[in-house]
Each structure stands twice: as structure tokens, then as C-alpha cells.
Design an enzyme around this catalytic site. Structure first.
Site, short mmCIF file in Angstrom:
data_model
loop_
_atom_site.label_atom_id
_atom_site.label_comp_id
_atom_site.label_asym_id
_atom_site.label_seq_id
_atom_site.Cartn_x
_atom_site.Cartn_y
_atom_site.Cartn_z
N ASP A 96 22.64 59.61 57.06
CA ASP A 96 22.07 58.29 57.78
C ASP A 96 22.64 58.68 59.44
OD1 ASP A 96 21.28 55.93 58.82
OD2 ASP A 96 21.96 55.02 56.80
N ASP A 196 18.58 55.65 61.98
CA ASP A 196 18.85 54.37 61.95
C ASP A 196 18.07 53.87 63.29
OD1 ASP A 196 20.53 52.16 61.06
OD2 ASP A 196 21.53 52.16 63.08
N GLU A 246 14.00 54.33 60.91
CA GLU A 246 13.99 53.07 60.67
C GLU A 246 13.37 52.15 62.06
OE1 GLU A 246 16.90 49.41 59.71
OE2 GLU A 246 17.61 50.98 61.17
N HIS A 320 20.13 47.82 52.16
CA HIS A 320 21.54 47.46 52.33
C HIS A 320 21.44 46.20 53.33
CE1 HIS A 320 20.92 50.04 55.56
NE2 HIS A 320 21.85 49.55 56.29
N ASP A 321 20.33 45.91 54.12
CA ASP A 321 20.16 44.88 54.94
C ASP A 321 19.24 43.79 54.52
OD1 ASP A 321 21.65 46.31 56.88
OD2 ASP A 321 19.69 47.33 57.61
C1 GLC Z 1 20.29 49.32 61.00
C2 GLC Z 1 21.11 49.39 59.94
C3 GLC Z 1 21.91 48.23 59.64
C4 GLC Z 1 22.78 48.35 61.06
C5 GLC Z 1 22.15 48.18 62.24
C6 GLC Z 1 22.86 48.85 63.37
O1 GLC Z 1 19.22 48.26 60.88
O2 GLC Z 1 20.54 49.63 58.57
O3 GLC Z 1 22.94 47.99 58.66
O4 GLC Z 1 23.65 47.03 61.03
O5 GLC Z 1 21.08 49.23 62.03
O6 GLC Z 1 23.37 50.00 63.35
#
Ligand code: GLC
Ligand code: CA
Length: 552
Positions: A96, A196, A246, A320-321
Site C-alpha cells: 500500500d 492510497d 483508490e 478497512h474504511d
Molecule cells: C485512504 C485510506 C484510509 C486513510 C486515508 C488517508 O482513504 O484507505 O485508511 O485514512 O486514505 O491516508
């Protein structure tokens, strides 16, 4: 670019997966211990959320050193061992990459604070009045998106936590550093990367106040994003690697560009539009019944749109979010098993690459924490205060967190029915889900051929076995039933049709004899009621059925 259409990715949140040294935190040796389990499941790639040096303000998404393993998770040797042992079992490791920001503990930021101009240019610093931030943008975790540093008389941008400073991608030196990090991990033998919030990295040159929203419209899919991604992928030489971006508040048009092979950007993208259908007025902290019509429309729009434009979706419900999908769109009680299977089948046979988040394959549920003391996530703790300030009672704020907190997905993995679920011998860093019960453990489900786990194994295997699932086109036949989602995959003469009942009631579907001369490939009720050959067929609560003319 490589085709990942018959692959499945499994996401591991190492902190909550398996703790081997009894400190309450999951670790890399814990992942190694479970590799046979993952191979049996049939997945191709293991995406590990960040295991790098980090103060853990945001559970590792605040990276202080991209080339070192946080001792809490183990050592570099452990990670190398994991890469090696995964490969032996035919699985690749994906890391990641958190490249939108670094932790303020990162050496670059520390040197910026110490006054080194070179490193100040690594971040987004702006001079300005200490009482007035450069723009009115809001942080994604609540509060302003800028932080003032009195010693420098400058503000820095931080779209997330105050300890997560946004990097300045307009500086070629920064892009060069990030490329070097990718090369470092490539040499270690990792097979892919998850990026990310990658569509937020290109900020506009002129930063202005947002009078309509929180600022995101200015920096999401920003001005140079495609150019920067192409450069990074080319210079790091990762065109053939599995890469997933993402994408926060993105558009279909941009996702086509991010993922169409000819563009040489990424293999695929995550978008979140389908996971906002229960946000009241688009606000994550506003509770609302899910709008199923909207959910269906969004899948149709993205599936058809990506197909038309030659883009590729990452298919997912959980990470995980996100809260657990069975708690969110399924049923935690009577139809727990049926709804868990239906939701799995619904996304796994669509066009794209499916992702499974640890515990999803056994139908894990939300945390159901009774008090604020049990929460750990920085976003949840911030918003608890914000909700109270907005006038919610403690009870209301807790109900909101119970539905929306990211900790819902971060509770320890439920391996067996031991006190700590076989995750650890000690009190875990985050309490077990209050909905933890024997039925929802790997141990119980491995013994049961009809388990949610067994169902996931079948779905993963089907994608490998039937090219129509991996490569076929998708279309959406009319069913006449609002609570039914139906789609058809076709490849030459072969076709597979899927019906999903999204509700806890029976639903009548206009099938027009869709099931004639077809055989049932997978279903979540033993021997479904009635026939699929009639003009109208009836689906049971949360029923899932896939049928087609493919041969065994
Ligand atoms: C993404 C991750 C999340 C994190 C955010 C900032 O959305 O999935 O867990 O808090 O980025 O890095
Ligand atoms: Ca540990």
C-alpha cells in the site's frame, strides 16, 4: 498491460489479522502463518495495508519511512519471508503506497520544519495570516485542512490528520523520490501496489475558497493527475504489475482513463459511489436507509460505462474504511448466511477484479461497541466530538459511529471461538466485535460445506473456470422488481445470468423464461423453490442464483 480479469485480491489489515507474539497487535509472521488458509481460499494477490514505520496516528497511513518495517509488525526479513512463501503458494504481495501525504515525523517534513527550503518544497506550504488559513477547505477527518507553523510563519496543507502533510507533486524531486520507493519494493519481489487516495495528489496551482463544498472539487482528479500517474508508472517500470488506485470522489470519465490499458496508468480503480447510497445528503455522518434504486443505478452506470470506455473496475464492498457489508445491506439475524452469500455473489460475477477484505469471507459483522472508550480510529474520535457539537446526544452520536465508524471493519479476525477469536492470546489493540459468535469463525466454517466461506471459495473458482465471468460483456435485463438486481454476462455463445434479491421479502421477477435450457451454477438456498423457466419466478429473501449454459 497485463490482464487481471480472472484474479481475486484479498486485503489484509495486518494489525487485526493474527498476532503471533502476544502483544495484542497482528504481525507479519501472523500473515505467514495463515498463507495455507489463503491459498485454499483461492486468491491470487494479498494486499497488505501499510506496515512501514509510522507513529500510527492513522494506523500506518501516516508513513514516516517508506523503506522500513514497523517493528510492531516484524522485520524486513519477515516481509521477505512472506513474499517468498506467498510466491511458493502462487500468490503475490501487493503493498500500500501512501503517496498523497507523509507523516509529519517523516525526515522530509522534519527537515522542512527545521527550515530547509528544499524540503519545504516537498510539501504544500503557504505564507499567510496566522488567523486565516490560505483557503477554507476542510480536512476529511473533520476541521480545517491547513495547519499553521508559527516558527515558519507558514501554513501547510493536510487533507487528512494534522500529522499527515500533503506532498507537493508539482515538484519533480518529490515524484522522483516516490518512483525510487516503488523501485525499492519491486526489487524485494512485491507483485503489485495499491495507491492510497491517488486521485488527490495533483493540487490546483491557484488555491481558492470553496463556497459550495469542502474543497474537494478543486483537487479530486486534479489538473495534472493523468500526466503524473503515467510518468510514475513508466519511470518505475510497473506497467505489467497489478496496480489499483483508490479514487476519492472521482468520476466515471476519469476512472476510464486511469484504468484503460492504452493509457498505461493503472490496472484498475476503486470508486466509492455505491457505498454512499446510505449517506443522508451525501454526508457520511448522516444516517439513512440505503437507497437500493440508487445502488442499482450506480452499478449499471459504472459497469456499462467502464465497459464502453474500456476501463476496469475493482469490485468490492468492504475494506478497512467501510462498515461490514452484511451489517449494512444484509441481515445480521435470521438471514445472516443467505444475505452474506447473496452480497458476495452480487459483486463477484460482475465485470472487474473482485476484492475480499479479511473476515468478509466468513460474513463478519460490525463492532457494535456500546461506548466511545472502545473506539480507536482518529476519524471516529474526531467525529464523535463534532457530532456532539452539532447537537447530537451521546446516544445518537454512538448510534452514528456504530453504523459508520471505520473501526467496524478493523476488529480482530475471527479464526476460532476462543476468547480473542484465535487472533491473539492477550487483549487485542481493538476489542473484538460484540457480534462475534462461533458460527462466524474460520474454524466453524471450514467444517461446513454450506458455509459463507465455502461460497466465497466457489465464487473465486468460478471466475477462473469460466472465461465468460472474467472476460464477458455485461448487460442488465429488466426484472420489474425494484429490490432485485440482475445482470447477464455473455461471451460468444456462453452466458451466465445472476439474480440477487436485495430484500428480506420474497420478490417476483419477470424472467421471461430466462432459465430455459440453463443449469444452476451457484445458489444460496438448497434447491430453489419453483422454476427459472417460467415467465415470472419468485426469489426467496436475499436469494442469490446464478445460472447459465456454460459446461463443467
Ligand atoms: C485512504 C485510506 C484510509 C486513510 C486515508 C488517508 O482513504 O484507505 O485508511 O485514512 O486514505 O491516508
Ligand atoms: Ca504481534
Amino acid at each position: 498491460m497485463t490482464d487481471f480479469s480472472n484474479k481475486t485480491v484479498y486485503q489484509i489489515y495486518p494489525k487485526s489479522f493474527r498476532d503471533t507474539n502476544g502483544d495484542g497487535f497482528g504481525d507479519i509472521p501472523g500473515v505467514i502463518e495463515k498463507l495455507d488458509y489463503l491459498r485454499e481460499l483461492g486468491v491470487d494477490y494479498l494486499w497488505l495495508t501499510p506496515v512501514f514505520i509510522s507513529p500510527q496516528r492513522d494506523n500506518g497511513y501516516d508513513v514516516a519511512d517508506y523503506r522500513k518495517i514497523n517493528p510492531m509488525f516484524g522485520t524486513m526479513e519477515d516481509l521477505e519471508e512472506l513474499i517468498r512463501q506467498s510466491e511458493e503458494r502462487g500468490m503475490g504481495i501487493m503493498l500500500d503506497m501512501v503517496f498523497n501525504h507523509t507523516s509529519t515525523q517523516h525526515e522530509w517534513f522534519q527537515r522542512a520544519l527545521a527550515g530547509e527550503e528544499k524540503y519545504q518544497n516537498y510539501y504544500i506550504f503557504r505564507e499567510g495570516d496566522p488567523d486565516r488559513a490560505p483557503t477554507n477547505w476542510e480536512s476529511k477527518f473533520g476541521g480545517p485542512a491547513w495547519e499553521y507553523v508559527p516558527a515558519l510563519k507558514k501554513w501547510y496543507l493536510r487533507l487528512y490528520d494534522v500529522t499527515q502533510a500533503d506532498l507537493n507533486w508539482d515538484n519533480p524531486e518529490v515524484r522522483g523520490e516516490l518512483k525510487d520507493i516503488l523501485c525499492f519494493w519491486k526489487k524485494k519481489g512485491v507483485k503489485g501496489f495499491r495507491f492510497d487516495v491517488i486521485n488527490l495528489v495533483s493540487k490546483p496551482e491557484k488555491m481558492e475558497d470553496d463556497y459550495e463544498g469542502d474543497g474537494r472539487r478543486f483537487y479530486s482528479d486534479g489538473p495534472h493527475i493523468h500526466e503524473y500517474l503515467k510518468e510514475l508508472v513508466r519511470d518505475a517500470g510497473i506497467e505489467e504489475y497489478v496496480t489499483v488506485g483508490e479514487m476519492s470522489s472521482t468520476s466515471l470519465e476519469n476512472c476510464i482513463r486511469y484504468s484503460a490499458p492504452a493509457e498505461k496508468e493503472l490496472s484498475m480503480c476503486f470508486n466509492f459511489h455505491h457505498l454512499k447510497v446510505d449517506y443522508k445528503d451525501g454526508d457520511k455522518w448522516g444516517l439513512m436507509e440505503a437507497d437500493y434504486k440508487k445502488l442499482k443505478e450506480l452499478f449499471v452506470e459504472w459497469q456499462e460505462g467502464m465497459q464502453r470506455g474500456g476501463g476496469w473496475n475493482a469490485l468490492f464492498w468492504c475494506n478497512h474504511d467501510q462498515p461490514r457489508i452484511v451489517s449494512r445491506l444484509g441481515n445480521e439475524g435470521t438471514y445472516w448466511k443467505e444475505s452474506a452469500k447473496m452480497l458476495a455473489g452480487m459483486i463477484h460475477l460482475m465485470r472487474g477484479t473482485p476484492y475480499i477484505y479479511q473476515g468478509e469471507e466468513i460474513g463478519m459483522l460490525n463492532a457494535h461497541y456500546p461506548s466511545i472508550e472502545q473506539y480507536r480510529d482518529v476519524e471516529s474520535l474526531n467525529y464523535y466530538q463534532i457530532l456532539l457539537e452539532r447537537g447530537e446526544t451521546e446516544e445518537e452520536a454512538l448510534a452514528t459511529l456504530a453504523a459508520r465508524s471505520r473501526d467496524n471493519s478493523r476488529t480482530p479476525m475471527q479464526w476460532n471461538s476462543g476468547k480473542y477469536g484465535g487472533f491473539s492470546e492477550t487483549d487485542p489493540w481493538l476489542p473484538m466485535s460484540a457480534a462475534f459468535r462461533e458460527e462466524i469463525t474460520v474454524e466453524a466454517q471450514e467444517k461446513d460445506e454450506d458455509s459463507v466461506l465455502a461460497f466465497y471459495r466457489k465464487l473465486i473458482a468460478m471466475r477462473k473456470k469460466y472465461p465468460v465471468i472474467a472476460e464477458g460483456d455485461i448487460c442488465f435485463p429488466e426484472t420489474g422488481a425494484d429490490m432485485v438486481f440482475a445482470y447477464r454476462r455473455t461471451l460468444g455463445e456462453k452466458e451466465i445470468t445472476v439474480f440477487c434479491n436485495l430484500s428480506g421479502e420474497k420478490q417476483a421477477v419477470k424472467a421471461a423464461g430466462a432459465g430455459r435450457r440453463k443449469r444452476i451454477l451457484l445458489e444460496n438456498y438448497e434447491g430453489r423453490e419453483g422454476s427459472l423457466e417460467e415467465e415470472i419466478c419468485v426469489l426467496l429473501p436475499y436469494e442469490f442464483v446464478a445460472f447459465g449454459n456454460v459446461e463443467d
